[in-house]
Design a protein around this motif. Structure first.
Motif, PDB file in Angstrom:
ATOM      1  N   VAL A  29       0.850  -1.192   0.000  1.00  0.00           N
ATOM      2  CA  VAL A  29       0.000   0.000   0.000  1.00  0.00           C
ATOM      3  C   VAL A  29       0.890   1.249   0.000  1.00  0.00           C
ATOM      4  O   VAL A  29       1.890   1.309   0.727  1.00  0.00           O
TER       5      VAL A  29
ATOM      6  N   TYR B  21       1.418   5.177   0.843  1.00  0.00           N
ATOM      7  CA  TYR B  21       0.939   6.184   1.783  1.00  0.00           C
ATOM      8  C   TYR B  21       1.627   7.518   1.504  1.00  0.00           C
ATOM      9  O   TYR B  21       2.802   7.557   1.135  1.00  0.00           O
TER      10      TYR B  21
ATOM     11  N   GLU C 199      -1.304  13.625   4.636  1.00  0.00           N
ATOM     12  CA  GLU C 199      -2.513  14.386   4.338  1.00  0.00           C
ATOM     13  C   GLU C 199      -2.129  15.739   3.740  1.00  0.00           C
ATOM     14  O   GLU C 199      -1.087  16.298   4.075  1.00  0.00           O
TER      15      GLU C 199
ATOM     16  N   GLU D 124      -4.000   4.542  -8.931  1.00  0.00           N
ATOM     17  CA  GLU D 124      -5.383   4.110  -9.152  1.00  0.00           C
ATOM     18  C   GLU D 124      -5.494   3.298 -10.441  1.00  0.00           C
ATOM     19  O   GLU D 124      -6.147   2.246 -10.476  1.00  0.00           O
TER      20      GLU D 124
ATOM     21  N   LYS E  50      -3.320   0.530  -4.106  1.00  0.00           N
ATOM     22  CA  LYS E  50      -4.030   1.355  -3.134  1.00  0.00           C
ATOM     23  C   LYS E  50      -3.119   2.480  -2.652  1.00  0.00           C
ATOM     24  O   LYS E  50      -1.962   2.260  -2.296  1.00  0.00           O
ATOM     25  N   CYS E  51      -3.656   3.697  -2.643  1.00  0.00           N
ATOM     26  CA  CYS E  51      -2.904   4.868  -2.198  1.00  0.00           C
ATOM     27  C   CYS E  51      -3.728   5.608  -1.148  1.00  0.00           C
ATOM     28  O   CYS E  51      -4.902   5.927  -1.385  1.00  0.00           O
ATOM     29  N   VAL E  52      -3.114   5.863   0.002  1.00  0.00           N
ATOM     30  CA  VAL E  52      -3.831   6.415   1.149  1.00  0.00           C
ATOM     31  C   VAL E  52      -3.154   7.688   1.622  1.00  0.00           C
ATOM     32  O   VAL E  52      -1.932   7.740   1.787  1.00  0.00           O
ATOM     33  N   GLU E  53      -3.960   8.733   1.850  1.00  0.00           N
ATOM     34  CA  GLU E  53      -3.480   9.953   2.486  1.00  0.00           C
ATOM     35  C   GLU E  53      -3.770   9.852   3.982  1.00  0.00           C
ATOM     36  O   GLU E  53      -4.908   9.603   4.379  1.00  0.00           O
ATOM     37  N   LYS E  54      -2.759  10.038   4.816  1.00  0.00           N
ATOM     38  CA  LYS E  54      -2.972   9.952   6.260  1.00  0.00           C
ATOM     39  C   LYS E  54      -1.837  10.666   6.994  1.00  0.00           C
ATOM     40  O   LYS E  54      -0.783  10.947   6.417  1.00  0.00           O
TER      41      LYS E  54
END
Length: 332
Positions: free
Chosen positions: A210, A212, A215, A233, A238-242
């Motif tokens: 994944v 990351y 934010e 995408e 999967k790419c997550v902003e956090k």
């Protein structure tokens, strides 16, 4: 000796050596300027309109009254490219630099016959001089150095405006340059202790397949950053902003940074601690390969070619500008 290249400045195309900004300009007085840097692939500008869109958002927020529409500024960019093409080699890429300030401050209006106008500049410079030397970073990786200099949070000054008030970036660069070893790039934390960005790049991590990234609250939302998220995408990654801590960096499998001139570069260490196996990560390589496929050239290979070319040219020329390299004052 003049290069022959020209710069657009407030309605005129002038030799780049003759392009001047007034000492009374708000850009000099306050760093009061929005800007964008773009690049080409095979001479074709990449995501130019997205850069212009971001520029105009900043101008709107800062109340800088640019007279040109987005379409007009885009045409100015292309006209600047056309006028300079003959002075670029067949393998050169165009690096546009668009600068817009509100112009000279009102107190100095009498000097300009009370005719004040925003300063609008579009310059065209060979990309190779910006990325020269980054071939070593592809092979050896960046060492991300967490500096004591913190990022300025959006509650104090909106970082999503790409502006010239960048002293805190420079202080972080100076601090990073004082670390021992090679390939040290500054990485800033926010006042809350979370990772934000570099001083001209966004950062990504990979953990268990994944991707990351921090934010977007307290960072400049890079055009390249967004493009990587689009590529992920498309590729089913999967790419997550956090919110991310330095601990997340230490425990990640891969790390890379993105920026317009170089697109993406691998990070092998954080504060000297190895990330993953300390080599180019599989997903980092896949994103590079897909990006290269999209633009019709091998991005890493182009950086290598430019680095070799500039080493040859530098044998007979003075040192060329390399914004992403900072000379260390500490012996290795």
């Amino acid at each position: 000796m003049k290069s022959g290249r020209v710069v657009y400045q407030n309605g005129k195309y002038v030799d780049e050596q003759d392009a001047k900004v007034s000492i009374f300009d708000s850009a000099l007085m306050f760093g009061d300027m929005c800007f964008e840097m773009t690049r080409s692939f095979n001479k074709n500008q990449f995501l130019l309109r997205k850069h212009i869109d971001r520029l105009y958002i900043g101008l709107k927020i800062l109340h800088i009254p640019i007279r040109q529409s987005k379409d007009e500024l885009e045409e100015i960019c292309y006209e600047t490219l056309r006028r300079n093409e003959e002075f670029f080699s067949p393998t050169d890429e165009h690096r546009l630099l668009i600068n817009v300030s509100r112009g000279p401050l009102g107190i100095y209006a009498p000097i300009f016959d009370n005719k004040l106008e925003p300063t609008v500049i579009v310059a065209d410079f060979p990309l190779k001089w910006t990325v020269a030397g980054m071939d070593e970073l592809i092979d050896e990786g960046i060492n991300a150095v967490v500096t004591s200099q913190r990022a300025i949070p959006s509650s104090l000054m909106e970082p999503k405006i790409k502006n010239r008030s960048r002293l805190f970036y420079q202080m972080a660069n100076i601090e990073a340059s004082m670390f021992k070893g090679k390939n040290n790039w500054a990485m800033l934390l926010g006042t809350d202790g979370f990772i934000t960005e570099g001083t001209g790049d966004n950062v990504f991590f990979v953990k268990n397949g994944v991707v990351y990234t921090p934010e977007p609250r307290d960072i400049l939302i890079g055009i390249s950053r967004n493009y990587v998220m689009e590529l992920c995408e498309e590729m089913g990654i999967k790419c997550v902003e956090k919110n991310l801590e330095v601990y997340d960096a230490y425990t990640s499998d891969e790390c890379f940074v993105t920026g317009t001139p170089f697109c993406l570069l691998p990070v092998f260490t954080w504060n000297g601690l190895k990330i993953g196996n300390g080599k180019m990560g599989e997903i980092t390589q896949k994103i590079h390969d897909e990006w290269s496929k999209k633009v019709g050239l091998n991005i890493f290979q182009q950086i290598r070619d430019y680095s070799d070319e500039c080493k040859i040219l530098n044998k007979s020329q003075p040192s060329q500008p390399t914004p992403y390299q900072f000379k260390s004052s500490v012996d290795d």
